[in-house]
Structures are given as structure tokens and as C-alpha cells.
Design an enzyme around this catalytic site. Structure first.
Site, PDB file in Angstrom:
ATOM      1  N   GLN A  81      -1.123  -0.952  -4.091  1.00 40.46           N
ATOM      2  CA  GLN A  81      -0.376   0.258  -4.665  1.00 40.46           C
ATOM      3  C   GLN A  81       0.753  -0.131  -5.381  1.00 40.46           C
ATOM      4  OE1 GLN A  81      -1.019   3.337  -5.045  1.00 40.46           O
ATOM      5  NE2 GLN A  81      -3.004   3.376  -4.106  1.00 40.46           N
ATOM      6  N   SER A  82       0.774  -1.384  -6.115  1.00 38.00           N
ATOM      7  CA  SER A  82       1.851  -1.994  -6.917  1.00 38.00           C
ATOM      8  C   SER A  82       2.263  -0.970  -8.162  1.00 38.00           C
ATOM      9  CB  SER A  82       1.349  -3.388  -7.173  1.00 38.00           C
ATOM     10  OG  SER A  82       2.579  -3.786  -8.362  1.00 38.00           O
ATOM     11  N   ASN A  83       3.627  -0.714  -8.077  1.00 40.73           N
ATOM     12  CA  ASN A  83       4.185   0.241  -9.129  1.00 40.73           C
ATOM     13  C   ASN A  83       4.429  -0.742 -10.396  1.00 40.73           C
ATOM     14  OD1 ASN A  83       4.577   2.746  -7.625  1.00 40.73           O
ATOM     15  ND2 ASN A  83       6.084   1.551  -6.446  1.00 40.73           N
TER      16      ASN A  83
END
Ligand SMILES: *Cc1c(COP(=O)(O)O)cnc(C)c1O
Length: 333
Positions: A81-83
Site C-alpha cells: 500500500q505504498s503512497n
């Protein structure tokens, strides 16, 4: 004097971001605790790049460097879930570059975590997710292999480290330090979630270069205190050097609180859930479960302990990430 204009930069976001008072939150906390500072929020969740966040500032300088060397492909890595991966995908789209993302399964959750939130946006933005790597993979080496393959096919890749955290990326937070230094209120503390260290390092390098007295408290979302202090200090010192600072950044300038991580990176905690709900219900602002939620929990913990003076101005730096909430439905329902 800090001269950011010396460095190549590609405009990706809306700056300066707003600095807003949190009146309702402050009033509510003053009913509960005896010593509550004046609370402000710096809206780096509003940088505008595909739901925004702190990586936009770093990417302006990283894209400046990539375009200066005529790259046609961005490669980066992050957790599922990397921004950072999502904002890199958006920056690539905006600059007309291809984008390959390497995602590390730092934790195993449910289907929504694997496919919704930022992962959904990565695909919409046109990035290619190369494969999912198991936790603990040497991601830097994996990116080098992907870059090597791309070069063999005639591409000109530009590899961005995880979180965009190198001295070039950290220049983005020198810019944020300049915005805060120019604010109408005298800022005593800046508090935010710290991970790959570039945000805190850039802030500290900028404040140091300007001779500002504002202090920065990084709330660790992953590493133990001494490890995180070392990482922030090393990168902060290199960033200050890049800026042309003559004296070195003192290690004592780095403040880190590691008591809000809980079970590990991305693992929900009760204090994070409470923090996300509290800010949503007092100010109508959405945090995220991995970084800003734990960072805000750290700020609330500091207030409960009387860490900040009643007359001080404390700025919570909202680093973005609310898209990740959609990967954590179970946690909030
Ligand atoms: C990456 C990130 C951070 C941490 O910033 P670092 O520069 O990696 O320390 C904080 N908040 C959000 C929402 C992020 O995506």
C-alpha cells in the site's frame, strides 16, 4: 541562505500547502488535559498529485534530476500500500514517462489490502506492477535487476529509492521548512510520522541551514528509536551538505519517538484507530493507517504527557496517505 532554485525541479504539486489552525481539536483536548499547545496542521495531504502526500515534494526534485538525464522510465519500490509508489506513478504519467513498481509484501492482510487503495490507483495511473516480492527482499537489488533488463531493451531507466529518500528527494522538505519558516505563527515544534527518513531529514537540513529554532519530532512507524535517529541524521547531514551548509547537522537535533509503532510497519494499533477517528470527527480531516495515523497518535501521546508548553505552536505535518484507508476496511468497521 537556502537556494533551492539551483537544483533541477519539475512542478508536480500545489505549493505552498495550507497551514491551518485546529480549533475544535484544541478545544476538545483542553477539556481533557491541563497543558495543551496551540495546534496547527500543515496540509501536505493537499499537494494535489493523485490524492497527494509528502512524496510529491520529493518527486519534484527527483523528476527534475530524471528529466535532466533524459530518462524515459521510472522504477521505484515500496510496501503493497505504498503512497510513494502511487505518487511516483502519477508523476510519471504527468511527465510522459513509463513507470515500473516493485511492491514488497511487508505484511500479509486481506484481498482489499492487496488490491484496493493505492494498488487500485497505481493501475489506473498506468504503472506496471512488476511482481509482488516477499517481506525482507533486498528491494534495492531487485530494482537494479529490473533497471538492467530495461537497459538491455534500449530504455533509459531512472531508479528512485524507496520513499524517494536520498538527498535529492529530501530537498523537497527543505522547501517545506522554508514555507513553515515564513509562516505567520512562530513554529515551536513540527510533528510527523517518519519512515524512510527523507521528510524529517529534509526538514532538519532546511531548518538548520536557515538557523531556525523550530524542532522536529519524528514518530517512528517502523524502526526503533536509535536506528531511526541514525538514519535521519545521516540523510539530514548529506542533505545539508548538498545545500552547501558549512557546519554539520548536530545529532541532538534529531528527535524520534518509537512508542507508537505497535506490532510493526503497517500493523494497526488501537491508538492509531482512535487518532484517525478523533481528527476525522473534530476537523473533518482524514489521516492514514500506516503513517499519519500513528504520527498523530504520537502527537496526542506527547500532549497527554505534557511534552509541549501551553503557549507553544505545534504543527502536525499531515503527510497524506488516506487512500490506504481502503486497504484497512476491517480495522475501521
Ligand atoms: C512515506 C510517508 C511518510 C514517511 O515519510 P518518510 O520521508 O518516508 O520518512 C509519512 N506519511 C505518509 C503518508 C507517507 O506516505
Amino acid at each position: 541562505m537556502v537556494q533551492l532554485s539551483r537544483f533541477p525541479r519539475y512542478r508536480l504539486g500545489h505549493f505552498p500547502t495550507p497551514l491551518e489552525p485546529m480549533h475544535r481539536l484544541t478545544a476538545q483536548l483542553r477539556e481533557r488535559y491541563s497543558q495543551v499547545p496551540n495546534l496547527w496542521i500543515k496540509r501536505d495531504d493537499c499537494t494535489g498529485l493523485a490524492t497527494g502526500g509528502n512524496k510529491t515534494r520529493k518527486l519534484e526534485f527527483l523528476l527534475g534530476a530524471a528529466l535532466a538525464e533524459d530518462a524515459d522510465l521510472l522504477i521505484t519500490q515500496g510496501a503493497t500500500q505504498s503512497n510513494h509508489a502511487r505518487q511516483t506513478a502519477a508523476a510519471a504519467a504527468l511527465c510522459g514517462l513509463d513507470c515500473k513498481l516493485l511492491l514488497e509484501r511487508r505484511q500479509v492482510r486481506d484481498e482489499e489490502y492487496e488490491h484496493s487503495g493505492n494498488v487500485l490507483l497505481d493501475g489506473i495511473l498506468g504503472a506496471e506492477i512488476t511482481e509482488r516480492f516477499p517481506a525482507g527482499t533486498d528491494m534495492a537489488a531487485a530494482m537494479e535487476r529490473v533497471a538492467e533488463q530495461a537497459r538491455a531493451q534500449g530504455k533509459r531507466p531512472y531508479v528512485i529509492p524507496g520513499g524517494g529518500s536520498n538527498p535529492t528527494g529530501a530537498l523537497g522538505y527543505v522547501g517545506c521548512a522554508q514555507e513553515l519558516d515564513a509562516a505567520e505563527v512562530p513554529v515551536d515544534w513540527i510533528v510527523h510520522g517518519t519512515g524512510s527518513a527523507g521528510t524529517q531529514a529534509g526538514l532538519l537540513a532546511g531548518l538548520h541551514a536557515m538557523g531556525s529554532g523550530a524542532r522536529v519530532l519524528g514518530v517512528s512507524v517502523r524502526q526503533p528509536e536509535q536506528h531511526q535517529i541514525g538514519a535521519v541524521h545521516a540523510l539530514g547531514a548529506r542533505t545539508a551538505e548538498l545545500l552547501g551548509c558549512r557546519d554539520t547537522l548536530p545529532r541532538e537535533a534529531v528527535h524520534v519517538d518509537d512508542r507508537w509503532v505497535g506490532g510493526g510497519y503497517g500493523v494497526p494499533t488501537e491508538s492509531m484507530v482512535d487518532a484517525v477517528r478523533l481528527l476525522a470527527r473534530t476537523e473533518g480531516i482524514l489521516l492514514d493507517p500506516v503513517y499519519a495515523g500513528k504520527g498523530f497518535a504520537g502527537l496526542l501521546g506527547g500532549i497527554a504527557e505534557g511534552r509541549f508548553g501551553a503557549g507553544e505552536h505545534v504543527v502536525f505535518l499531515h503527510t497524506g496517505g488516506s487512500a490506504a484507508l481502503f486497504g484497512y476496511r476491517e480495522t475501521f468497521s
